[in-house]
Design an enzyme around this catalytic site. Structure first.
Site, PDB file in Angstrom:
ATOM      1  N   HIS A 132      41.985  10.948  43.292  1.00  0.00           N
ATOM      2  CA  HIS A 132      41.700   9.516  42.750  1.00  0.00           C
ATOM      3  C   HIS A 132      41.427   8.237  43.442  1.00  0.00           C
ATOM      4  O   HIS A 132      41.569   7.516  43.968  1.00  0.00           O
ATOM      5  CB  HIS A 132      42.849   9.619  42.129  1.00  0.00           C
ATOM      6  CG  HIS A 132      43.437   9.434  40.147  1.00  0.00           C
ATOM      7  ND1 HIS A 132      44.613  10.277  40.367  1.00  0.00           N
ATOM      8  CD2 HIS A 132      42.497  10.034  40.328  1.00  0.00           C
ATOM      9  CE1 HIS A 132      44.219  10.611  38.842  1.00  0.00           C
ATOM     10  NE2 HIS A 132      43.359  10.855  39.120  1.00  0.00           N
ATOM     11  N   ARG A 191      49.597  18.985  32.847  1.00  0.00           N
ATOM     12  CA  ARG A 191      49.785  18.927  33.585  1.00  0.00           C
ATOM     13  C   ARG A 191      51.246  18.508  34.601  1.00  0.00           C
ATOM     14  O   ARG A 191      51.731  17.812  34.607  1.00  0.00           O
ATOM     15  CB  ARG A 191      49.042  18.680  35.196  1.00  0.00           C
ATOM     16  CG  ARG A 191      47.310  19.079  35.401  1.00  0.00           C
ATOM     17  CD  ARG A 191      46.797  18.753  35.949  1.00  0.00           C
ATOM     18  NE  ARG A 191      46.217  17.772  35.625  1.00  0.00           N
ATOM     19  CZ  ARG A 191      44.754  16.649  35.595  1.00  0.00           C
ATOM     20  NH1 ARG A 191      44.356  16.123  37.398  1.00  0.00           N
ATOM     21  NH2 ARG A 191      43.568  16.160  35.363  1.00  0.00           N
ATOM     22  N   ARG A 233      29.636  11.112  41.919  1.00  0.00           N
ATOM     23  CA  ARG A 233      31.186  11.271  41.990  1.00  0.00           C
ATOM     24  C   ARG A 233      31.392  12.746  42.234  1.00  0.00           C
ATOM     25  O   ARG A 233      31.208  12.931  41.512  1.00  0.00           O
ATOM     26  CB  ARG A 233      31.799  11.080  40.736  1.00  0.00           C
ATOM     27  CG  ARG A 233      33.747  11.563  41.262  1.00  0.00           C
ATOM     28  CD  ARG A 233      34.455  10.649  39.432  1.00  0.00           C
ATOM     29  NE  ARG A 233      35.601  11.373  40.320  1.00  0.00           N
ATOM     30  CZ  ARG A 233      36.277  12.325  39.174  1.00  0.00           C
ATOM     31  NH1 ARG A 233      36.047  12.549  38.200  1.00  0.00           N
ATOM     32  NH2 ARG A 233      37.774  12.331  39.428  1.00  0.00           N
ATOM     33  N   ASN A 292      28.603  10.432  36.597  1.00  0.00           N
ATOM     34  CA  ASN A 292      30.023  11.248  37.119  1.00  0.00           C
ATOM     35  C   ASN A 292      30.086  12.685  36.342  1.00  0.00           C
ATOM     36  O   ASN A 292      30.516  12.473  35.168  1.00  0.00           O
ATOM     37  CB  ASN A 292      31.394  10.932  35.892  1.00  0.00           C
ATOM     38  CG  ASN A 292      32.879  11.110  36.430  1.00  0.00           C
ATOM     39  OD1 ASN A 292      32.662  12.481  36.893  1.00  0.00           O
ATOM     40  ND2 ASN A 292      33.501  10.185  36.025  1.00  0.00           N
ATOM     41  N   GLU A 308      47.649   0.458  33.157  1.00  0.00           N
ATOM     42  CA  GLU A 308      47.292  -0.528  32.657  1.00  0.00           C
ATOM     43  C   GLU A 308      47.839  -0.980  31.414  1.00  0.00           C
ATOM     44  O   GLU A 308      48.251  -2.148  30.610  1.00  0.00           O
ATOM     45  CB  GLU A 308      45.646  -0.451  32.504  1.00  0.00           C
ATOM     46  CG  GLU A 308      45.363  -0.571  34.011  1.00  0.00           C
ATOM     47  CD  GLU A 308      43.588   0.096  33.514  1.00  0.00           C
ATOM     48  OE1 GLU A 308      42.625  -0.471  32.842  1.00  0.00           O
ATOM     49  OE2 GLU A 308      43.223   0.618  34.685  1.00  0.00           O
ATOM     50  N   LYS A 316      28.807  11.758  32.528  1.00  0.00           N
ATOM     51  CA  LYS A 316      29.086   9.582  32.003  1.00  0.00           C
ATOM     52  C   LYS A 316      28.263   9.427  33.152  1.00  0.00           C
ATOM     53  O   LYS A 316      28.222  10.467  34.392  1.00  0.00           O
ATOM     54  CB  LYS A 316      30.381   9.876  32.792  1.00  0.00           C
ATOM     55  CG  LYS A 316      31.538   9.405  31.860  1.00  0.00           C
ATOM     56  CD  LYS A 316      32.817   9.306  31.806  1.00  0.00           C
ATOM     57  CE  LYS A 316      34.361  10.184  31.613  1.00  0.00           C
ATOM     58  NZ  LYS A 316      35.802   9.957  32.435  1.00  0.00           N
ATOM     59  N   LEU A 353      47.804   6.233  36.761  1.00  0.00           N
ATOM     60  CA  LEU A 353      48.550   6.967  36.256  1.00  0.00           C
ATOM     61  C   LEU A 353      47.282   6.385  34.268  1.00  0.00           C
ATOM     62  O   LEU A 353      47.773   6.077  34.252  1.00  0.00           O
ATOM     63  CB  LEU A 353      49.417   5.769  35.534  1.00  0.00           C
ATOM     64  CG  LEU A 353      50.851   5.666  36.119  1.00  0.00           C
ATOM     65  CD1 LEU A 353      51.977   5.116  36.091  1.00  0.00           C
ATOM     66  CD2 LEU A 353      51.033   6.897  36.941  1.00  0.00           C
ATOM     67  N   GLY A 354      46.585   8.022  34.711  1.00  0.00           N
ATOM     68  CA  GLY A 354      45.779   8.132  33.612  1.00  0.00           C
ATOM     69  C   GLY A 354      46.208   9.489  32.951  1.00  0.00           C
ATOM     70  O   GLY A 354      47.569   9.963  32.762  1.00  0.00           O
ATOM     71  N   ASP A 360      49.456  13.039  24.923  1.00  0.00           N
ATOM     72  CA  ASP A 360      48.409  10.811  24.852  1.00  0.00           C
ATOM     73  C   ASP A 360      49.664  10.429  25.093  1.00  0.00           C
ATOM     74  O   ASP A 360      50.842  10.552  23.916  1.00  0.00           O
ATOM     75  CB  ASP A 360      47.832  11.506  23.413  1.00  0.00           C
ATOM     76  CG  ASP A 360      47.052   9.498  23.643  1.00  0.00           C
ATOM     77  OD1 ASP A 360      46.042   9.665  23.346  1.00  0.00           O
ATOM     78  OD2 ASP A 360      48.353   8.644  22.806  1.00  0.00           O
ATOM     79  N   GLY A 408      44.679   4.347  32.514  1.00  0.00           N
ATOM     80  CA  GLY A 408      45.139   3.972  30.572  1.00  0.00           C
ATOM     81  C   GLY A 408      46.322   3.883  30.533  1.00  0.00           C
ATOM     82  O   GLY A 408      47.035   2.399  30.107  1.00  0.00           O
ATOM     83  N   ARG A 424      50.322   7.015  24.026  1.00  0.00           N
ATOM     84  CA  ARG A 424      50.883   6.131  22.914  1.00  0.00           C
ATOM     85  C   ARG A 424      51.266   7.147  21.688  1.00  0.00           C
ATOM     86  O   ARG A 424      51.935   6.682  21.116  1.00  0.00           O
ATOM     87  CB  ARG A 424      48.595   5.990  22.229  1.00  0.00           C
ATOM     88  CG  ARG A 424      48.324   4.102  22.899  1.00  0.00           C
ATOM     89  CD  ARG A 424      46.591   4.349  22.527  1.00  0.00           C
ATOM     90  NE  ARG A 424      45.979   4.800  23.339  1.00  0.00           N
ATOM     91  CZ  ARG A 424      45.373   5.057  23.150  1.00  0.00           C
ATOM     92  NH1 ARG A 424      44.524   4.048  22.697  1.00  0.00           N
ATOM     93  NH2 ARG A 424      43.838   5.782  23.722  1.00  0.00           N
ATOM     94  N   GLU A 437      36.329   2.717  39.391  1.00  0.00           N
ATOM     95  CA  GLU A 437      36.211   3.319  40.027  1.00  0.00           C
ATOM     96  C   GLU A 437      34.496   3.421  40.154  1.00  0.00           C
ATOM     97  O   GLU A 437      33.364   3.604  41.057  1.00  0.00           O
ATOM     98  CB  GLU A 437      36.303   4.976  39.859  1.00  0.00           C
ATOM     99  CG  GLU A 437      38.338   4.939  40.038  1.00  0.00           C
ATOM    100  CD  GLU A 437      38.153   6.251  39.027  1.00  0.00           C
ATOM    101  OE1 GLU A 437      38.307   7.265  39.432  1.00  0.00           O
ATOM    102  OE2 GLU A 437      38.877   6.318  38.177  1.00  0.00           O
TER     103      GLU A 437
HETATM  104  P1  AMP Z   1      42.656   7.801  31.481  1.00  0.00           P
HETATM  105  O1  AMP Z   1      42.493   8.656  31.721  1.00  0.00           O
HETATM  106  O2  AMP Z   1      43.290   6.905  32.329  1.00  0.00           O
HETATM  107  O3  AMP Z   1      41.661   7.478  30.394  1.00  0.00           O
HETATM  108  O4  AMP Z   1      44.274   7.065  31.102  1.00  0.00           O
HETATM  109  C1  AMP Z   1      44.624   8.156  29.310  1.00  0.00           C
HETATM  110  C2  AMP Z   1      46.184   7.959  28.991  1.00  0.00           C
HETATM  111  O5  AMP Z   1      46.097   6.341  28.756  1.00  0.00           O
HETATM  112  C3  AMP Z   1      46.577   8.455  27.714  1.00  0.00           C
HETATM  113  O6  AMP Z   1      47.302   8.893  27.610  1.00  0.00           O
HETATM  114  C4  AMP Z   1      46.308   7.162  26.552  1.00  0.00           C
HETATM  115  O7  AMP Z   1      47.534   7.561  25.353  1.00  0.00           O
HETATM  116  C5  AMP Z   1      47.076   6.079  27.309  1.00  0.00           C
HETATM  117  N1  AMP Z   1      46.680   5.088  26.773  1.00  0.00           N
HETATM  118  C6  AMP Z   1      45.827   4.144  26.793  1.00  0.00           C
HETATM  119  N2  AMP Z   1      46.008   2.870  26.035  1.00  0.00           N
HETATM  120  C7  AMP Z   1      47.719   2.669  25.874  1.00  0.00           C
HETATM  121  C8  AMP Z   1      47.321   2.217  26.033  1.00  0.00           C
HETATM  122  N3  AMP Z   1      47.700   0.583  25.202  1.00  0.00           N
HETATM  123  N4  AMP Z   1      49.356   2.197  25.142  1.00  0.00           N
HETATM  124  C9  AMP Z   1      49.902   3.182  25.987  1.00  0.00           C
HETATM  125  N5  AMP Z   1      49.167   4.422  26.663  1.00  0.00           N
HETATM  126  C10 AMP Z   1      47.879   4.042  26.619  1.00  0.00           C
END
Ligand code: AMP
Length: 403
Positions: free
Chosen positions: A181, A242, A92, A11, A335, A18, A210-211, A284, A332, A286, A386
């Site tokens: 995606h 974005r 990818r 990727n 999930e 990656k 949702l990442g 982020d 991320g 979190r 993926e």
């Molecule tokens: P990804 O692009 O799929 O790796 O997702 C990244 C996003 O997932 C970031 O905004 C992270 O803050 C969020 N994320 C990962 N772990 C958690 C968690 N335990 N609680 C809330 N958001 C999370």
């Protein structure tokens, strides 16, 4: 032997690579890693075999080809059990335009077609091509397969993929919705059908990936019928940095009245908007949840706009599906964030969704299952994979060659 087949997956980003070695049968990754900061002063390569993590520094300015050479000479050479098991290299590729409705065995025509789509993903497709060229050199004996983020959405009907712009812009410049995606939406929609114990061809799902990037898709009987990302990955949901949907008139205003250049527009829409832009704190999720809990109003507002927009799309996508058998949260955020899921489900109360709070709190770190109350429209958390889709497609195409 069927069990000993492995696919090497790449990727490739503009300054990163990656990689993973994945069993197409089980989805298990025996090796995974990333080469980062390629082309820069301090590129590095990190990898994990089973639970062992290692890292080495690459020489200054090392490129994708250099990283692949190190992978072959330093890492794969130490895994003799893999020799003879690798059946393909899967890549990818972000944009396949209208050229690819499925993954493809890479030959000179496929490379030409990927080049042809490069204007639609100017950062991503040239990087993927660099990865493909370097991998061909390193593994001349292995077939290479391209798996496109856009391919799953080539089933969109015209009324879903066309913008209401002069038709000539589509005819002559291919300006339309492509969606992204795709490997993730495909994977979780198939998995949802299995979990709901329904045949895929009779299962309708709304899948929310949702990442850092985020998109949502209406999948009817295993087929994508609408999706939120557009010609580029900028349209649709609120994302980390974005903006997603905005009035295009805003762009005209920014350009005219505030004299933003195209580069400045690109920067603000892609890198300074979304959760980061609204919260003025972070992209982020979190970090924003923590700040919101501590009373940060920008963080709270950013999360609420994210959830409201998401819920609006879910409601809209019941339209092409008529009957929705499952709403899926993945990526991320999908999930792991019980906050985002709970607020989105709150808005969706208007169309009968009801959250099971206890179940919702338990779904994180790879857990899979329902978060809705019994007897209400099913909502599920399904971790995406993926790499597994790429490995499966590569193995399928290699087998289909009739060798
Ligand atoms: P990804 O692009 O799929 O790796 O997702 C990244 C996003 O997932 C970031 O905004 C992270 O803050 C969020 N994320 C990962 N772990 C958690 C968690 N335990 N609680 C809330 N958001 C999370």
């Amino acid at each position: 032997m069927a069990h000993s087949r492995q696919v090497l997956i790449f990727n490739t980003g503009s300054s990163s690579l990656k990689f993973a070695v994945v069993d197409p049968g089980s989805g298990e990754a025996s090796l995974s890693g990333i080469a980062d900061s390629l082309g820069g002063p301090e590129p590095a390569l990190e990898w994990k075999i089973r639970d062992n993590e290692e890292q080495i520094q690459l020489s200054t300015g090392a490129n994708h080809g250099d990283a692949i050479r190190v992978l072959v000479e330093e890492i794969l050479a130490g895994l003799p059990e893999l020799h003879g098991q690798l059946v393909a290299v899967g890549h990818r590729v972000v944009h396949g335009g209208e050229e690819f409705a499925d993954s493809a065995l890479i030959d000179s025509q496929v490379i030409e077609a990927i080049e042809k789509c490069a204007h639609l993903a100017p950062l991503h497709n040239p990087a993927a091509l660099a990865g493909i060229r370097a991998a061909k050199q390193a593994f001349p004996e292995l077939p290479q397969v391209a798996v496109f983020d856009t391919a799953f959405h080539q089933t969109l009907p015209q009324h879903a993929f066309l913008y209401a712009l002069p038709y000539q812009l589509y005819r002559e410049h291919k300006i339309r919705r492509y969606g992204m995606h795709g490997t993730s939406h495909k994977f979780v929609s198939e998995r949802a059908a299995a979990l709901l114990q329904r045949p895929l061809s009779k299962t309708n799902t709304i899948t929310a990936h949702l990442g850092n990037g985020a998109s949502i898709t209406a999948v009817k009987g295993g087929v994508s019928v609408d999706t939120s990302m557009g010609m580029t990955p900028l349209e649709g949901l609120v994302m980390g940095s974005r903006c997603g949907d905005i009035d295009p008139g805003v762009l005209v205003h920014l350009g005219d009245a505030l004299e933003y250049s195209p580069e400045a527009l690109n920067q603000v829409l892609n890198r300074e908007s979304g959760l980061l832009g609204i919260s003025e704190l972070s992209n982020d999720c979190r970090e924003l949840e923590q700040a919101a809990t501590d009373g940060h109003r920008g963080a709270l507002l950013a999360l609420e706009i994210f959830c409201y927009r998401l819920a609006k799309y879910v409601a809209a996508y019941t339209l092409p599906l008529r009957r929705v058998h499952g709403l899926v949260f993945t990526g991320g955020i999908g999930e792991n964030s019980s906050w985002i899921r709970a607020r989105t489900m709150h808005w969706l109360g208007a169309i009968s969704y009801e959250l099971d709070s206890q179940q919702n709190e338990q779904m994180r770190y790879g857990a899979e299952g329902l978060i809705s109350r019994a007897g209400t429209p099913p909502a599920l958390v399904i971790p995406t994979n993926e790499e597994w889709v790429i490995a499966r497609d590569a193995a399928r195409l290699v087998e289909g060659r009739g060798t």
